[in-house]
Enzyme design. Structure first.
Site, PDB file in Angstrom:
ATOM      1  N   SER A 149      18.443 103.764 -34.344  1.00 42.68           N
ATOM      2  CA  SER A 149      18.105 104.268 -32.678  1.00 42.68           C
ATOM      3  C   SER A 149      17.276 105.485 -32.737  1.00 42.68           C
ATOM      4  O   SER A 149      17.019 106.265 -33.781  1.00 42.68           O
ATOM      5  CB  SER A 149      19.578 104.641 -32.090  1.00 42.68           C
ATOM      6  OG  SER A 149      19.126 105.179 -30.959  1.00 42.68           O
ATOM      7  N   LYS A 202      26.162 100.375 -33.625  1.00 38.64           N
ATOM      8  CA  LYS A 202      24.839 100.633 -32.997  1.00 38.64           C
ATOM      9  C   LYS A 202      25.150  99.818 -31.641  1.00 38.64           C
ATOM     10  O   LYS A 202      24.558 100.039 -30.443  1.00 38.64           O
ATOM     11  CB  LYS A 202      23.694  99.765 -33.620  1.00 38.64           C
ATOM     12  CG  LYS A 202      22.320  99.684 -32.636  1.00 38.64           C
ATOM     13  CD  LYS A 202      21.935 101.193 -32.633  1.00 38.64           C
ATOM     14  CE  LYS A 202      20.373 101.448 -31.776  1.00 38.64           C
ATOM     15  NZ  LYS A 202      19.942 100.250 -31.171  1.00 38.64           N
ATOM     16  N   HIS A 213      26.691 101.903 -29.002  1.00 39.05           N
ATOM     17  CA  HIS A 213      25.748 103.120 -28.900  1.00 39.05           C
ATOM     18  C   HIS A 213      24.821 102.487 -27.647  1.00 39.05           C
ATOM     19  O   HIS A 213      24.573 103.135 -26.642  1.00 39.05           O
ATOM     20  CB  HIS A 213      24.814 103.422 -30.108  1.00 39.05           C
ATOM     21  CG  HIS A 213      23.673 104.113 -29.802  1.00 39.05           C
ATOM     22  ND1 HIS A 213      22.341 103.534 -29.119  1.00 39.05           N
ATOM     23  CD2 HIS A 213      23.149 105.382 -29.732  1.00 39.05           C
ATOM     24  CE1 HIS A 213      21.595 104.388 -28.847  1.00 39.05           C
ATOM     25  NE2 HIS A 213      21.871 105.283 -29.343  1.00 39.05           N
ATOM     26  N   ASN A 214      24.680 101.254 -27.929  1.00 38.81           N
ATOM     27  CA  ASN A 214      23.513 100.748 -26.655  1.00 38.81           C
ATOM     28  C   ASN A 214      24.414 100.478 -25.456  1.00 38.81           C
ATOM     29  O   ASN A 214      23.843 100.483 -24.397  1.00 38.81           O
ATOM     30  CB  ASN A 214      23.024  99.435 -27.108  1.00 38.81           C
ATOM     31  CG  ASN A 214      21.865  99.707 -28.023  1.00 38.81           C
ATOM     32  OD1 ASN A 214      21.501 100.642 -28.676  1.00 38.81           O
ATOM     33  ND2 ASN A 214      20.720  98.809 -27.956  1.00 38.81           N
ATOM     34  N   GLU A 267      24.312 103.777 -23.936  1.00 37.30           N
ATOM     35  CA  GLU A 267      23.187 103.889 -23.103  1.00 37.30           C
ATOM     36  C   GLU A 267      22.934 103.296 -21.691  1.00 37.30           C
ATOM     37  O   GLU A 267      22.242 103.732 -20.966  1.00 37.30           O
ATOM     38  CB  GLU A 267      22.078 103.169 -24.370  1.00 37.30           C
ATOM     39  CG  GLU A 267      20.445 103.369 -24.059  1.00 37.30           C
ATOM     40  CD  GLU A 267      19.841 102.464 -25.228  1.00 37.30           C
ATOM     41  OE1 GLU A 267      19.998 103.181 -26.282  1.00 37.30           O
ATOM     42  OE2 GLU A 267      19.154 101.560 -24.745  1.00 37.30           O
TER      43      GLU A 267
HETATM   44  C1  6PG Z   1      17.558 102.528 -29.430  1.00 38.03           C
HETATM   45  C2  6PG Z   1      17.226 101.490 -28.434  1.00 38.03           C
HETATM   46  C3  6PG Z   1      16.634 100.498 -28.967  1.00 38.03           C
HETATM   47  C4  6PG Z   1      16.231  99.407 -27.728  1.00 38.03           C
HETATM   48  C5  6PG Z   1      17.276  99.022 -26.731  1.00 38.03           C
HETATM   49  C6  6PG Z   1      16.680  98.587 -25.421  1.00 38.03           C
HETATM   50  O1  6PG Z   1      18.659 102.966 -29.732  1.00 38.03           O
HETATM   51  O2  6PG Z   1      16.590 103.105 -30.075  1.00 38.03           O
HETATM   52  O3  6PG Z   1      18.885 101.386 -27.971  1.00 38.03           O
HETATM   53  O4  6PG Z   1      17.655  99.843 -29.683  1.00 38.03           O
HETATM   54  O5  6PG Z   1      15.293 100.290 -27.261  1.00 38.03           O
HETATM   55  O6  6PG Z   1      17.902  98.021 -27.327  1.00 38.03           O
HETATM   56  O7  6PG Z   1      17.511  97.801 -25.116  1.00 38.03           O
HETATM   57  P1  6PG Z   1      17.623  96.617 -23.855  1.00 38.03           P
HETATM   58  O8  6PG Z   1      16.447  95.889 -23.799  1.00 38.03           O
HETATM   59  O9  6PG Z   1      18.706  95.956 -23.805  1.00 38.03           O
HETATM   60  O10 6PG Z   1      17.526  97.750 -22.549  1.00 38.03           O
END
Ligand code: 6PG
Length: 476
Positions: free
Chosen positions: A132, A186, A189-190, A193
């Site tokens: 990430s 991960k 984590h997303n 996010e």
């Molecule tokens: C990270 C981000 C990366 C990516 C996202 C975007 O941790 O660096 O999460 O993995 O930018 O997955 O995800 P979406 O396209 O689903 O918004």
């Protein structure tokens, strides 16, 4: 420039897109000689044009593999799914057993389990690793969540520790656990996010359409918040987005961007995984759903014509005081979003026997990754104090700060409802909390209803066993 080197490179990267190329440069910066491979020769040329002695680009897989020293360490940073399957298939034709394959993309954890078991059977070492931090993170220091083959991790650990971001001089990388643990962490984590991004967007909605603040005033709010307990990477970039104009333009670039959000799927996977485990993460669910709803622009446009705003859609409050309540509400919902994600990790750990350490996860999320924030320090402290903590809400310190922010979240959610301002993630955080703190939920009625229409039986308080009632007959 591209001198022939055999068995000399310490690290190989497959996939020279933004992430692959930047991570490779980061590794080279730390003194390792690196090889990069891509099916797209233009990307290989771009890498070779960097003119770095310690980086060699290849468009031939055999030459790429030959350039690596043993045991070879090959990381893939390619799109998840079929492409990862295909690259692994190609790789094992040219690698030796004992070589190490790392999948550093956003692979679905079920795929990672399959790859791990399959490669283990064939004698290869496989690490599924979440990375990430986006482009900048890859180049200057990401947060990394490796899982799978622990012995192989020990071989690559020195490199990963050097290239990771550092917080208090400690690298933001650690072995997460067995099989797909790294990619599961991960994925969560997303999910978090997604939740935080949705909460920030709803905050923008309240500020812009509720309080009618101007863009520069919204910028100031995010700037101020980012100096306090809400300090985080996502608020930091939001602050900057609220200051960004094209050269010569009078308005923000943001205002020209379509209100239809895209998603690659990791948020949806988090919700799906949570549902499979019967573990509630409603803020993340709502965040996924609202991205989906945003794409129905035509329907929304039609509906906006027949369902106008309530008459008093603009708040008649003092902005300054109100923004203080909004800050409290944001804090409350943010805590809840992290708490739901951590709860999912707790539950998944039991089910999948990953061997996760929640304190370690919070620790490596404090830097480098997209959800890094000041609050992660409190999460880290909570799990360090009690590694068996079942839910963040039960930690004493978090309890105290959460309680103080309850008035804020109640104000924001109830006012938004009255004024017709959509804050579904804020609402979900409050609804979740009010049920979470209820010793009694109205679920007894659901049990009775299920038994009424489907003879699904119910359980009684203080009595063992399951029961069924002929509901229509017993109504004397
Ligand atoms: C990270 C981000 C990366 C990516 C996202 C975007 O941790 O660096 O999460 O993995 O930018 O997955 O995800 P979406 O396209 O689903 O918004």
């Amino acid at each position: 420039m591209n001198k022939e080197k055999k068995n000399q490179n310490a690290f190989g990267m497959i996939g020279l897109g933004t992430m692959g190329s930047n991570l490779l440069q980061n590794i080279a910066d730390h003194g390792y000689s690196c090889a990069g491979y891509d099916i797209d020769s233009k990307k290989v040329d771009i890498l070779n044009q960097l003119n770095r002695d310690s980086i060699q680009g290849f468009s031939d897989m055999n030459d790429f593999v030959k350039s690596l020293n043993s045991p070879r360490i090959v990381m893939m940073l390619v799109p998840a799914g079929k492409i990862v399957d295909g690259v692994i298939e190609e790789l094992i034709k040219v690698l030796d057993k004992e070589d190490i394959i790392i999948d550093g993309g956003n692979s679905h954890f079920i795929d990672t389990d399959r790859h791990f078991l399959d490669l283990e059977k064939k004698g290869y070492h496989f690490i599924g690793m979440g990375v990430s931090g986006g482009e900048e993170g890859a180049r200057r220091g990401p947060s990394m969540m490796p899982g799978g083959d622990k012995k192989a991790y020990k071989v690559v650990e020195p490199i990963l520790k050097k290239i990771a971001a550092h917080v208090d001089s400690e690298p933001t990388v650690a072995y997460m656990g067995a099989r797909s643990a790294g990619h599961f962490v991960k994925m969560v984590h997303n999910g978090i996010e997604y939740a935080l991004m949705q909460l920030i967007s709803e905050t923008y909605e309240v500020l812009k359409n509720g309080l009618k603040l101007k863009d520069n005033e919204i910028h100031e709010v995010f700037e101020k918040w980012n100096e306090g307990r809400l300090k985080s990477y996502l608020l930091e970039i939001t602050r900057d987005i609220f200051a960004y104009k094209y050269k010569g333009a009078k308005h923000l670039l943001l205002n020209d961007i379509k209100d239809e959000a895209k998603a690659k799927g990791t948020g949806k996977w988090t919700s799906q995984a949570a549902m499979d485990l019967n573990l509630p993460i409603p803020i993340i669910d709502i965040a996924v759903s609202m991205r989906d709803l945003s794409k129905y622009k035509d329907l929304r446009t039609k509906a906006s014509q027949i369902y106008p705003n309530p008459k008093d859609s603009v708040y008649s409050v003092s902005s300054e005081k109100y923004i203080a309540s909004l800050e409290e509400a944001f804090y409350f919902a943010m805590v809840s979003a992290y708490a739901q994600g951590m709860h999912l990790l707790y539950r998944a750990n039991k089910e999948y026997k990953y061997g996760l350490n929640l304190d370690l996860i919070a620790k490596i999320w404090r830097g480098g990754c997209i959800i890094r924030s000041g609050f992660l320090e409190a999460i880290y402290t909570a799990y360090k104090k009690n590694s068996k903590l079942k839910h963040l809400f039960l930690d004493n310190d978090i309890h105290d700060s959460l309680v103080k922010s309850i008035p804020g979240i109640r104000t924001i959610v109830s006012d938004a409802a009255r004024h017709g301002i959509a804050v579904p993630a804020f609402s979900a955080s409050l609804g979740y909390f009010d049920n979470f703190r209820s010793e009694k939920m109205p679920a007894n009625l659901i049990q009775a209803q299920r038994d009424y229409f489907g003879s699904h039986t119910y359980e009684l308080r203080g009595k063992e066993g399951v029961f069924h009632t002929e509901w229509e007959e017993t109504n004397n």
